[in-house]
Design a protein around this motif. Structure first.
Motif, PDB file in Angstrom:
ATOM      1  N   MET A  67      -3.859  -8.259   1.694  1.00 30.07           N
ATOM      2  CA  MET A  67      -3.525  -6.960   2.252  1.00 30.07           C
ATOM      3  C   MET A  67      -4.572  -5.950   1.803  1.00 30.07           C
ATOM      4  O   MET A  67      -5.009  -5.962   0.657  1.00 30.07           O
ATOM      5  CB  MET A  67      -2.124  -6.540   1.769  1.00 30.07           C
ATOM      6  CG  MET A  67      -1.679  -5.202   2.317  1.00 30.07           C
ATOM      7  SD  MET A  67      -0.068  -4.628   1.714  1.00 30.07           S
ATOM      8  CE  MET A  67       1.028  -5.691   2.611  1.00 30.07           C
ATOM      9  N   SER A  68      -4.955  -5.077   2.698  1.00 31.39           N
ATOM     10  CA  SER A  68      -5.945  -4.060   2.362  1.00 31.39           C
ATOM     11  C   SER A  68      -5.340  -3.028   1.412  1.00 31.39           C
ATOM     12  O   SER A  68      -4.121  -2.854   1.344  1.00 31.39           O
ATOM     13  CB  SER A  68      -6.440  -3.363   3.631  1.00 31.39           C
ATOM     14  OG  SER A  68      -5.427  -2.538   4.164  1.00 31.39           O
ATOM     15  N   LYS A  69      -6.211  -2.346   0.690  1.00 29.78           N
ATOM     16  CA  LYS A  69      -5.759  -1.286  -0.207  1.00 29.78           C
ATOM     17  C   LYS A  69      -5.102  -0.162   0.591  1.00 29.78           C
ATOM     18  O   LYS A  69      -4.116   0.439   0.147  1.00 29.78           O
ATOM     19  CB  LYS A  69      -6.942  -0.757  -1.031  1.00 29.78           C
ATOM     20  CG  LYS A  69      -6.562   0.197  -2.113  1.00 29.78           C
ATOM     21  CD  LYS A  69      -5.732  -0.479  -3.179  1.00 29.78           C
ATOM     22  CE  LYS A  69      -5.457   0.468  -4.310  1.00 29.78           C
ATOM     23  NZ  LYS A  69      -4.585  -0.097  -5.314  1.00 29.78           N
ATOM     24  N   GLU A  76      -1.586  -1.221   1.305  1.00 31.29           N
ATOM     25  CA  GLU A  76      -0.800  -1.131   0.072  1.00 31.29           C
ATOM     26  C   GLU A  76      -0.425   0.318  -0.227  1.00 31.29           C
ATOM     27  O   GLU A  76       0.707   0.605  -0.630  1.00 31.29           O
ATOM     28  CB  GLU A  76      -1.587  -1.712  -1.108  1.00 31.29           C
ATOM     29  CG  GLU A  76      -1.753  -3.200  -1.084  1.00 31.29           C
ATOM     30  CD  GLU A  76      -2.631  -3.711  -2.223  1.00 31.29           C
ATOM     31  OE1 GLU A  76      -2.952  -2.929  -3.145  1.00 31.29           O
ATOM     32  OE2 GLU A  76      -2.998  -4.890  -2.179  1.00 31.29           O
ATOM     33  N   LEU A  77      -1.392   1.216  -0.039  1.00 35.30           N
ATOM     34  CA  LEU A  77      -1.161   2.636  -0.303  1.00 35.30           C
ATOM     35  C   LEU A  77      -0.086   3.196   0.626  1.00 35.30           C
ATOM     36  O   LEU A  77       0.842   3.887   0.186  1.00 35.30           O
ATOM     37  CB  LEU A  77      -2.470   3.409  -0.140  1.00 35.30           C
ATOM     38  CG  LEU A  77      -2.452   4.901  -0.429  1.00 35.30           C
ATOM     39  CD1 LEU A  77      -2.011   5.177  -1.854  1.00 35.30           C
ATOM     40  CD2 LEU A  77      -3.823   5.495  -0.168  1.00 35.30           C
ATOM     41  N   THR A  92       2.290   1.547   2.196  1.00 31.52           N
ATOM     42  CA  THR A  92       3.576   0.947   1.822  1.00 31.52           C
ATOM     43  C   THR A  92       4.160   1.647   0.600  1.00 31.52           C
ATOM     44  O   THR A  92       5.361   1.944   0.554  1.00 31.52           O
ATOM     45  CB  THR A  92       3.408  -0.560   1.557  1.00 31.52           C
ATOM     46  OG1 THR A  92       2.943  -1.183   2.764  1.00 31.52           O
ATOM     47  CG2 THR A  92       4.704  -1.202   1.116  1.00 31.52           C
ATOM     48  N   ALA A  93       3.313   1.935  -0.387  1.00 27.37           N
ATOM     49  CA  ALA A  93       3.769   2.616  -1.606  1.00 27.37           C
ATOM     50  C   ALA A  93       4.252   4.031  -1.294  1.00 27.37           C
ATOM     51  O   ALA A  93       5.268   4.484  -1.827  1.00 27.37           O
ATOM     52  CB  ALA A  93       2.660   2.654  -2.641  1.00 27.37           C
ATOM     53  N   GLU A 141       2.297   4.266 -11.575  1.00 24.84           N
ATOM     54  CA  GLU A 141       2.793   3.452 -10.471  1.00 24.84           C
ATOM     55  C   GLU A 141       2.933   4.255  -9.180  1.00 24.84           C
ATOM     56  O   GLU A 141       3.320   3.713  -8.160  1.00 24.84           O
ATOM     57  CB  GLU A 141       4.125   2.794 -10.838  1.00 24.84           C
ATOM     58  CG  GLU A 141       5.326   3.725 -10.850  1.00 24.84           C
ATOM     59  CD  GLU A 141       5.461   4.626 -12.073  1.00 24.84           C
ATOM     60  OE1 GLU A 141       6.415   5.409 -12.139  1.00 24.84           O
ATOM     61  OE2 GLU A 141       4.597   4.563 -12.975  1.00 24.84           O
ATOM     62  N   TYR A 189      -8.993   6.429  -2.756  1.00 32.50           N
ATOM     63  CA  TYR A 189      -8.775   5.038  -3.147  1.00 32.50           C
ATOM     64  C   TYR A 189     -10.059   4.249  -2.901  1.00 32.50           C
ATOM     65  O   TYR A 189     -10.992   4.738  -2.270  1.00 32.50           O
ATOM     66  CB  TYR A 189      -7.585   4.424  -2.400  1.00 32.50           C
ATOM     67  CG  TYR A 189      -7.805   4.202  -0.916  1.00 32.50           C
ATOM     68  CD1 TYR A 189      -8.171   2.946  -0.442  1.00 32.50           C
ATOM     69  CD2 TYR A 189      -7.653   5.227  -0.002  1.00 32.50           C
ATOM     70  CE1 TYR A 189      -8.371   2.724   0.911  1.00 32.50           C
ATOM     71  CE2 TYR A 189      -7.839   5.019   1.343  1.00 32.50           C
ATOM     72  CZ  TYR A 189      -8.209   3.777   1.802  1.00 32.50           C
ATOM     73  OH  TYR A 189      -8.412   3.559   3.135  1.00 32.50           O
ATOM     74  N   GLU A 237     -11.588   0.671  -1.444  1.00 31.66           N
ATOM     75  CA  GLU A 237     -11.358  -0.548  -0.624  1.00 31.66           C
ATOM     76  C   GLU A 237     -12.517  -1.492  -0.893  1.00 31.66           C
ATOM     77  O   GLU A 237     -13.671  -1.084  -0.910  1.00 31.66           O
ATOM     78  CB  GLU A 237     -11.313  -0.157   0.854  1.00 31.66           C
ATOM     79  CG  GLU A 237     -10.830  -1.239   1.775  1.00 31.66           C
ATOM     80  CD  GLU A 237      -9.324  -1.432   1.712  1.00 31.66           C
ATOM     81  OE1 GLU A 237      -8.889  -2.383   1.026  1.00 31.66           O
ATOM     82  OE2 GLU A 237      -8.586  -0.645   2.344  1.00 31.66           O
TER      83      GLU A 237
END
Length: 143
Positions: free
Chosen positions: A1-3, A6-7, A9-10, A104, A139, A141
């Motif tokens: 999964m790409s960063k 992930e970002l 989703t978070a 987190e 971020y 990648e």
């Protein structure tokens, strides 16, 4: 999964935590991401997440430093006050880790990024009120 994935989703997970039961002033009834349609009967207040921009700012080998701008729109009924919208804006930032030392959370300490809010007290012909928080997050990648 790409960063980037992930970002996102978070961010969606953190925003879904904005409820009175979790100690927030706002009790969000739903969070709608990029490809989700908001039902006409959606309970308010709810959040809509948009990503109008994600740009590369620095390249270093296979790593690309990027800045993604997320817009989080909180939609309320017309009964909402300015204080309700301001409290929700605060809750959005708090849930993402703004101003805290929450490793987190998507907003990491040490990089404040850019953040702004736009308040609309008459959205949709005066039937809705909203606040849109625009938050830039840095971020890395790796490709």
């Amino acid at each position: 999964m790409s960063k980037a994935a992930e970002l996102t989703t978070a961010i969606e997970a953190c925003l879904a935590e904005i409820t009175a039961a979790n100690g927030y002033a706002t009790d969000i009834q739903g969070v709608y991401g990029f490809s989700q349609n908001v039902p006409d009967t959606a309970a308010k207040p709810y959040l809509i997440i948009r990503i109008p921009e994600d740009e590369a700012v620095k390249h270093s080998g296979n790593a690309v430093h990027r800045v993604a701008t997320y817009q989080v729109e909180a939609v309320f009924s017309r009964a909402a006050t300015l204080a309700d919208l301001q409290n929700c804006h605060y809750d959005i930032l708090k849930s993402l880790g703004y101003g805290g030392n929450y490793q987190e959370r998507p907003l990491k300490p040490g990089w404040a990024g850019e953040e702004s809010a736009e308040f609309d007290m008459g959205a949709s012909g005066g039937q809705l009120r909203s606040v849109t928080a625009s938050i830039s997050i840095q971020y890395v990648e790796r490709y």
